[in-house]
Design a protein around this motif. Sequence first.
Motif, PDB file in Angstrom:
ATOM      1  N   GLY A  94       0.863  -1.184   0.000  1.00  0.00           N
ATOM      2  CA  GLY A  94       0.000   0.000   0.000  1.00  0.00           C
ATOM      3  C   GLY A  94       0.894   1.227   0.000  1.00  0.00           C
ATOM      4  O   GLY A  94       2.068   1.154   0.400  1.00  0.00           O
ATOM      5  N   SER A  95       0.372   2.375  -0.469  1.00  0.00           N
ATOM      6  CA  SER A  95       1.238   3.553  -0.402  1.00  0.00           C
ATOM      7  C   SER A  95       1.404   4.038   1.032  1.00  0.00           C
ATOM      8  O   SER A  95       2.356   4.739   1.345  1.00  0.00           O
ATOM      9  N   ASP A  96       0.503   3.619   1.919  1.00  0.00           N
ATOM     10  CA  ASP A  96       0.694   3.888   3.358  1.00  0.00           C
ATOM     11  C   ASP A  96       2.057   3.385   3.822  1.00  0.00           C
ATOM     12  O   ASP A  96       2.749   4.037   4.599  1.00  0.00           O
ATOM     13  N   GLN A 122      -2.489  10.150   6.872  1.00  0.00           N
ATOM     14  CA  GLN A 122      -1.265   9.335   6.940  1.00  0.00           C
ATOM     15  C   GLN A 122       0.017  10.150   6.752  1.00  0.00           C
ATOM     16  O   GLN A 122       1.092   9.685   7.099  1.00  0.00           O
ATOM     17  N   TYR A 123      -0.086  11.358   6.213  1.00  0.00           N
ATOM     18  CA  TYR A 123       1.130  12.176   6.048  1.00  0.00           C
ATOM     19  C   TYR A 123       1.719  12.529   7.413  1.00  0.00           C
ATOM     20  O   TYR A 123       2.919  12.734   7.539  1.00  0.00           O
ATOM     21  N   GLY A 124       0.843  12.605   8.422  1.00  0.00           N
ATOM     22  CA  GLY A 124       1.325  12.948   9.760  1.00  0.00           C
ATOM     23  C   GLY A 124       1.713  11.729  10.581  1.00  0.00           C
ATOM     24  O   GLY A 124       2.401  11.845  11.587  1.00  0.00           O
ATOM     25  N   ALA A 163       1.760  16.904  -0.847  1.00  0.00           N
ATOM     26  CA  ALA A 163       0.605  17.453  -1.556  1.00  0.00           C
ATOM     27  C   ALA A 163      -0.111  16.276  -2.189  1.00  0.00           C
ATOM     28  O   ALA A 163       0.522  15.328  -2.664  1.00  0.00           O
ATOM     29  N   CYS A 164      -1.429  16.337  -2.163  1.00  0.00           N
ATOM     30  CA  CYS A 164      -2.251  15.223  -2.624  1.00  0.00           C
ATOM     31  C   CYS A 164      -3.128  15.754  -3.749  1.00  0.00           C
ATOM     32  O   CYS A 164      -3.847  16.737  -3.565  1.00  0.00           O
ATOM     33  N   SER A 165      -3.070  15.115  -4.913  1.00  0.00           N
ATOM     34  CA  SER A 165      -3.834  15.631  -6.051  1.00  0.00           C
ATOM     35  C   SER A 165      -4.419  14.495  -6.883  1.00  0.00           C
ATOM     36  O   SER A 165      -3.665  13.648  -7.359  1.00  0.00           O
ATOM     37  N   LEU A 196      -0.512  10.938  -5.832  1.00  0.00           N
ATOM     38  CA  LEU A 196      -1.440  10.989  -6.970  1.00  0.00           C
ATOM     39  C   LEU A 196      -2.401   9.794  -6.960  1.00  0.00           C
ATOM     40  O   LEU A 196      -2.757   9.245  -8.006  1.00  0.00           O
ATOM     41  N   ALA A 197      -2.834   9.411  -5.752  1.00  0.00           N
ATOM     42  CA  ALA A 197      -3.705   8.235  -5.584  1.00  0.00           C
ATOM     43  C   ALA A 197      -4.946   8.276  -6.476  1.00  0.00           C
ATOM     44  O   ALA A 197      -5.429   7.237  -6.920  1.00  0.00           O
ATOM     45  N   TYR A 198      -5.467   9.472  -6.733  1.00  0.00           N
ATOM     46  CA  TYR A 198      -6.718   9.599  -7.507  1.00  0.00           C
ATOM     47  C   TYR A 198      -6.493  10.291  -8.853  1.00  0.00           C
ATOM     48  O   TYR A 198      -7.445  10.640  -9.535  1.00  0.00           O
ATOM     49  N   HIS A 224       1.618   6.415  -6.039  1.00  0.00           N
ATOM     50  CA  HIS A 224       0.419   5.870  -6.673  1.00  0.00           C
ATOM     51  C   HIS A 224      -0.030   4.655  -5.895  1.00  0.00           C
ATOM     52  O   HIS A 224       0.765   4.046  -5.173  1.00  0.00           O
ATOM     53  N   THR A 225      -1.284   4.277  -6.089  1.00  0.00           N
ATOM     54  CA  THR A 225      -1.787   3.105  -5.382  1.00  0.00           C
ATOM     55  C   THR A 225      -2.632   2.245  -6.314  1.00  0.00           C
ATOM     56  O   THR A 225      -3.204   2.758  -7.279  1.00  0.00           O
ATOM     57  N   PHE A 226      -2.701   0.956  -6.002  1.00  0.00           N
ATOM     58  CA  PHE A 226      -3.622   0.072  -6.721  1.00  0.00           C
ATOM     59  C   PHE A 226      -4.952  -0.049  -5.986  1.00  0.00           C
ATOM     60  O   PHE A 226      -5.829  -0.799  -6.392  1.00  0.00           O
ATOM     61  N   SER A 227      -5.082   0.676  -4.868  1.00  0.00           N
ATOM     62  CA  SER A 227      -6.272   0.526  -4.016  1.00  0.00           C
ATOM     63  C   SER A 227      -7.528   1.157  -4.596  1.00  0.00           C
ATOM     64  O   SER A 227      -8.627   0.732  -4.269  1.00  0.00           O
ATOM     65  N   LYS A 228      -7.404   2.176  -5.413  1.00  0.00           N
ATOM     66  CA  LYS A 228      -8.581   2.937  -5.804  1.00  0.00           C
ATOM     67  C   LYS A 228      -9.015   2.607  -7.235  1.00  0.00           C
ATOM     68  O   LYS A 228      -9.876   1.775  -7.442  1.00  0.00           O
TER      69      LYS A 228
END
Length: 376
Positions: A94-96, A122-124, A163-165, A196-198, A224-228
């Motif tokens: 996971g990207s986590d 999760q950034y924190g 940054a999350c985009s 860039l998860a989404y 990136h993630t395969f979760s979404k």
Amino acid sequence: MFEVRKQVRPGVESIQPYLPGLSDDDMHMKYGVDHVLHLDANENALGSSPRAIEAITKELPALNLYPDGASQLLKRAIARHHGVPVDEVFIGNGSDNILKLMAETFLEPGDEVVSPTPSFPQYGFGAAIMRASVQRVPLVTDFAYDVEALLAAVGPRTKMVFACSPNNPTGTIVTAAQAQWLLDRLPEDVLLVLDLAYNDYSTNPQRVVETPRFLADPRVVILHTFSKLYGLAGLRVGYGLARSTVWQYVNRVREPFNVNRLAQAAAIGALSDEAHRLKSQAHAAASRLFYETFAQQHGLIATPTEANFMWLGLADAKSVADALLPFGVMVRAGFPGYPGFMRLTFGTETENEWVAQALTQVLGAGANTAVPTSEL
Ligand SMILES: *Cc1c(COP(=O)(O)O)cnc(C)c1O
């Protein structure tokens, strides 16, 4: 007497464990619902990529064997997909997992990271484990990114800026111009972690993407993630793109077999599944229109979203979320500092219709009224 509390590392006490939503069992016992709509974790309503499932089936006879610790085949597939060298790819459980490994690699007690808010908690998390502190920078009007404020929060101890985009939970993007502006001014010893998860749900031509120019910058890490989009949240697999020198160090703190065999195989299958990807993108686009229209009709504030979820403004989002539970609908509310908002993941077409009906009833029952943004 042995007192656990005295033995744990400083800072661990202050970490709040992640609180998952109610289980199906809880929902059945509390509300008597048999069919639960899980619209609280941004999972893919269309299910997993069929090619991923096929790949998992083929992998089953080998489960007595450890996975490839280096995830070589998957790395190669991702490198091909993005047109980057294999050693610029890093695979995580996971990207986590990658976020935590990055923190363990780079952060010392007293260091700082900069994170937008509201954004992915999760950034924190990694920072808290390493006893680094988090500077939280609010998004501005309409939840747009304020890169000037992000830059202003960078201090001498800052090691990373996140940054999350599109941003989770608001759905708003970082533009390519904003990312470039930030990179042009960010000190040379600060990493810019772009999650860039989404992003593959967005078609906005202004959004930041992993161009060769960004990836050539030694400070850039793309996640990136395969979760979404690929619908594999249950398997835990994500990846990072950055210069190989970054990964050479992150790799030292990685568990030797951090990504399991099924996840590696499934991710390779999913990446080759153009049909599932296109279907998921089209589904998100249609759902966006559906809920934007719904929000307009009911006078709700809907932030324009580029992802597979909506960020809806209501007077008291928590009470609306609670009132949706007897309908079997689970959404997320209670974002610290944003009591007037809830995040609603897109369901299937039928599920979206059901949610709209449930919301109409809940709002009509006076659990809520729409209010101007300024009052939220
Ligand atoms: C869901 C999500 C992820 C993915 O996490 P995994 O650990 O790969 O499941 C990463 N970033 C954001 C912003 C997310 O919402």
